[in-house]
Design a protein around this motif. Structure first.
Motif, PDB file in Angstrom:
ATOM      1  N   VAL A   4       0.856  -1.179   0.000  1.00 44.86           N
ATOM      2  CA  VAL A   4       0.000   0.000   0.000  1.00 44.86           C
ATOM      3  C   VAL A   4       0.888   1.223   0.000  1.00 44.86           C
ATOM      4  CG1 VAL A   4      -1.718   1.291   1.263  1.00 44.86           C
ATOM      5  CG2 VAL A   4      -1.860  -1.181   1.195  1.00 44.86           C
ATOM      6  N   CYS A   5       0.696   2.133  -0.953  1.00 41.46           N
ATOM      7  CA  CYS A   5       1.493   3.335  -1.071  1.00 41.46           C
ATOM      8  C   CYS A   5       0.585   4.543  -0.909  1.00 41.46           C
ATOM      9  CB  CYS A   5       2.210   3.393  -2.424  1.00 41.46           C
ATOM     10  SG  CYS A   5       3.272   1.980  -2.738  1.00 41.46           S
ATOM     11  N   ILE A   6       1.189   5.713  -0.683  1.00 35.81           N
ATOM     12  CA  ILE A   6       0.416   6.930  -0.490  1.00 35.81           C
ATOM     13  C   ILE A   6       0.684   7.946  -1.593  1.00 35.81           C
ATOM     14  CG2 ILE A   6      -0.018   8.853   1.065  1.00 35.81           C
ATOM     15  CD1 ILE A   6      -1.085   6.199   2.034  1.00 35.81           C
ATOM     16  N   THR A  92      -5.621   2.761  -1.891  1.00 38.82           N
ATOM     17  CA  THR A  92      -5.518   3.690  -0.773  1.00 38.82           C
ATOM     18  C   THR A  92      -6.710   4.636  -0.832  1.00 38.82           C
ATOM     19  OG1 THR A  92      -4.038   5.227   0.378  1.00 38.82           O
ATOM     20  CG2 THR A  92      -4.052   5.330  -2.025  1.00 38.82           C
ATOM     21  N   LEU A  93      -6.709   5.657   0.001  1.00 39.75           N
ATOM     22  CA  LEU A  93      -7.798   6.630   0.057  1.00 39.75           C
ATOM     23  C   LEU A  93      -7.211   8.031  -0.049  1.00 39.75           C
ATOM     24  CD1 LEU A  93      -9.695   5.143   3.154  1.00 39.75           C
ATOM     25  CD2 LEU A  93     -10.299   4.798   0.744  1.00 39.75           C
ATOM     26  N   ASP A  94      -7.952   8.957  -0.675  1.00 41.00           N
ATOM     27  CA  ASP A  94      -7.485  10.332  -0.680  1.00 41.00           C
ATOM     28  C   ASP A  94      -7.964  11.014   0.598  1.00 41.00           C
ATOM     29  OD1 ASP A  94     -10.147  11.124  -0.993  1.00 41.00           O
ATOM     30  OD2 ASP A  94      -9.918  11.753  -3.078  1.00 41.00           O
ATOM     31  N   ARG A  98     -12.064   9.113  -0.725  1.00 41.69           N
ATOM     32  CA  ARG A  98     -12.366   8.499  -2.017  1.00 41.69           C
ATOM     33  C   ARG A  98     -11.387   7.355  -2.278  1.00 41.69           C
ATOM     34  NH1 ARG A  98     -12.441  11.425  -8.034  1.00 41.69           N
ATOM     35  NH2 ARG A  98     -13.301   9.625  -9.149  1.00 41.69           N
ATOM     36  N   PRO A  99     -11.872   6.197  -2.707  1.00 47.17           N
ATOM     37  CA  PRO A  99     -10.968   5.067  -2.958  1.00 47.17           C
ATOM     38  C   PRO A  99     -10.134   5.267  -4.219  1.00 47.17           C
ATOM     39  CG  PRO A  99     -13.208   4.480  -3.562  1.00 47.17           C
ATOM     40  CD  PRO A  99     -13.292   5.826  -2.905  1.00 47.17           C
ATOM     41  N   LEU A 100      -8.843   5.060  -4.098  1.00 49.36           N
ATOM     42  CA  LEU A 100      -7.900   5.188  -5.198  1.00 49.36           C
ATOM     43  C   LEU A 100      -7.233   3.842  -5.444  1.00 49.36           C
ATOM     44  CD1 LEU A 100      -6.080   8.437  -4.006  1.00 49.36           C
ATOM     45  CD2 LEU A 100      -8.112   8.289  -5.462  1.00 49.36           C
ATOM     46  N   ILE A 101      -7.050   3.504  -6.707  1.00 48.48           N
ATOM     47  CA  ILE A 101      -6.352   2.276  -7.076  1.00 48.48           C
ATOM     48  C   ILE A 101      -5.225   2.651  -8.033  1.00 48.48           C
ATOM     49  CG2 ILE A 101      -6.503   0.033  -8.209  1.00 48.48           C
ATOM     50  CD1 ILE A 101      -9.418  -0.101  -7.335  1.00 48.48           C
TER      51      ILE A 101
END
Length: 236
Positions: A4-6, A92-94, A98-101
């Motif tokens: 998992v990255c940011i 991850t999430l912003d 909001r879900p980010l892929i």
């Protein structure tokens, strides 16, 4: 998928009928239409990825709304093209939840067909639908608190307590990670199948990747467990 990255750079903004690639400056430019067929047996192209996104993203959002009606199900899928990144896909999430892929271009080079791309994308969407990020955060927080308590009772100095806190947080964060991966494999297989792809073919990507085995604090389960989970999920 692997971690998992940011940090996010190149964003692939996805809407129901339009796909644009957005560069670091925030200026969008139109993209070409996807190819009609996947390149099988070799590296997958960006066009292959776009075609997979068009099919999987609406199914993932619909599944999300069915299973988590109060969750933010507006996925944003993007290409993380920072230089030197290894093959990887992650969720991850912003700052607004909001879900980010994210996918790195190096992952495309390792995948051999659209079924593998579709399974990877569905797997990451499943992490969000299953609510894994908040569960990991809660487990990490509990582990950090326990580590702090143990360090304090052991009479460690401030630096020692902080080290114990970090260790506790790491153990807490990874405590359920293997189970989360298998949950995401199971739901992801169903999403991929509903999107018109073959998850049994897609999960074979793991048969070619390094097997993490069943080691303590490893974040991913053995490859055989993942493949068997997919088989059970779709009755294969």
């Amino acid at each position: 998928m692997r971690s998992v990255c940011i940090s996010l750079v190149a964003i692939l903004g996805l809407a129901a009928c339009d796909i644009q690639v957005e560069g670091p400056s925030g200026v969008s430019r139109p993209t070409e239409a996807p190819v009609s067929q996947s390149r099988t047996g070799g590296p997958q192209s960006l066009a292959d990825f776009r075609a997979v996104v068009r099919q999987v993203e609406p199914v993932a959002e619909r599944t999300c709304r069915e299973l988590r009606p109060r969750a933010n199900c507006d996925f944003r899928i993007f290409i993380d093209d920072r230089e030197g990144l290894p093959p990887n896909a992650y969720q991850t999430l912003d700052e607004n939840g909001r879900p980010l892929i994210g996918f790195t271009p190096a992952l495309f080079a390792e995948m051999r067909n659209r079924d593998e791309l579709a399974f990877a994308l569905s797997h990451e969407a499943a992490h969000h639908i299953e609510g894994h990020i908040p569960q990991i955060q809660n487990s990490a927080a509990a582990g950090a608190i326990l580590g702090t308590l143990i360090g304090s009772l052991a009479g460690l100095d401030q630096a020692g307590v902080e080290t114990a806190q970090n260790i506790g947080g790491t153990i807490g964060a990874r405590r359920y990670s293997k189970g989360f991966e298998l949950e995401a494999d199971s739901l992801g297989a169903r999403i991929a199948q509903r999107s018109g792809y073959d998850p049994l073919r897609g999960v074979l990507y793991f048969a070619r990747s390094a097997d993490p085995g069943d080691r303590f604090l490893r974040t991913h389960p053995p490859n055989a467990d993942r493949i068997n989970t997919v088989r059970r999920a779709i009755g294969g």
